[in-house]
Write a protein that holds these residues in place. Structure first.
Motif: not given
Ligand code: AVI
Length: 319
Positions: A124-125, A128-130
């Protein structure tokens, strides 16, 4: 009103496996019992020992060839990882895929909700496009429905976990994975290779004794979850290479004639001096045995990547 709780909820999920395994002759315990929270933590510790080469060798292959692997898998990928654990090696592939497409859906599949939370937390973080959608499932029994996922799927089964399956189970499991793939989907597998027996022996007999603790943790787990009275000092860790079977075998050997009660199973098990509980097989492969396994599972081997010493192989296969 009397409320009845369902009986099965009161029994530890390991009870049936322990009863069956310790009632057999020779005694055995399935390797999946290693992985409670403490066992998973100890496994992570094993991967950092000097002797245990598979994890760092596979990671180096993924790092060196991620662009090539992702290109071979194709465009517009959706990533599925079976037995994701903490998904630490997967980051390398995620980065490479996101160099080629704007968005990536990633489905880590694991029986352990804790491991899945860790996978989501660690990713996470950073990307961003995942988009991460974890699936809590025992994939060895029930594969999640993969066909309905959009795009071309790249299914990962890395870490040489396939080596912990018996040969027949491995063929059956890979056959089921193949049946869940659509045209154009691909499967990426990690295989630990046959090598100098001393290297293999040391990887499962590290000097710091972490593998010993990992092996004995299965008894500690039975104590914790089934109220058993195993004395861990009365068993010793045994791990050896069998060239004939092409596998490392792990056992726990009784250091005394002893009886151990397991109250939650209403059973007492007897161990003679020197008797062993077989806890794990870790099969090692050759290019020929990989080709044979894939063929028997109905899969076509497309490409293999390896390290300079050929200690580990990462293989792309299709149905
Ligand atoms: C998870 N699996 C691939 C490991 C292996 O090498 O077979 C488990 C392990 N057992 C002892 N050390 C590591």
């Amino acid at each position: 009103m009397t409320v009845f709780r369902k009986a099965e909820l009161l029994i530890s999920p390991i009870a049936a496996d322990v009863l069956e395994g310790l009632s057999e002759q020779p005694k055995r315990l399935p390797p999946k019992l290693f992985y409670d929270a403490e066992g998973s933590r100890l496994f992570e510790e094993i991967t950092r020992t000097r002797e245990y080469y598979p994890t760092r060798t596979e990671r180096a292959i993924l790092q060196d060839f991620s662009g090539d692997i992702v290109r071979a898998a194709g465009s517009n990928l959706t990533l599925v990882e079976l037995g994701a654990g903490s998904a630490s090696k997967t980051r390398v592939l995620i980065r490479a895929i996101l160099c080629r497409q704007l968005r990536l859906d990633f489905h880590p599949v694991d029986v352990s909700p804790v491991a899945l939370q860790e996978a989501v937390r660690s990713l996470n973080g950073d990307f961003p496009r995942l988009h991460v959608t974890p699936i809590a499932a025992d994939y060895s029994r029930h594969l999640p429905e993969l066909r309905s996922q959009p795009g071309r799927k790249l299914v990962l089964f890395i870490g040489s976990t396939i080596g912990n399956f018996e040969p027949g189970e491995a063929t059956e499991f890979l056959g089921r994975v193949r049946a869940s793939l659509s045209t154009g989907d691909a499967l990426l597998l990690g295989f630990d290779m046959v090598k100098d027996p001393r290297v293999l022996h040391d990887a499962y007999n590290d000097a710091a004794g972490i593998t010993q603790r990992f092996n004995k943790n299965v008894l500690a787990r039975i104590n914790r979850e089934l109220g058993a009275a195993f004395d861990l000092d009365k068993f010793r860790h045994v791990a050896f290479w069998s060239a004939r079977k092409s596998r490392i075998e792990m056992h726990l050997e009784s250091l005394a004639d002893q009886s151990v009660s397991v109250p939650d199973l209403s059973r007492t098990f007897h161990f003679t001096l020197g008797e062993r509980i077989h806890t794990e097989n870790s099969y090692k492969f050759t290019p020929e045995s990989i080709a044979g396994l894939l063929k028997q599972s109905g899969l076509k081997l497309e490409k293999t990547w390896s390290d300079p010493r050929q200690w580990f192989s990462v293989v792309l296969a299709r149905s």
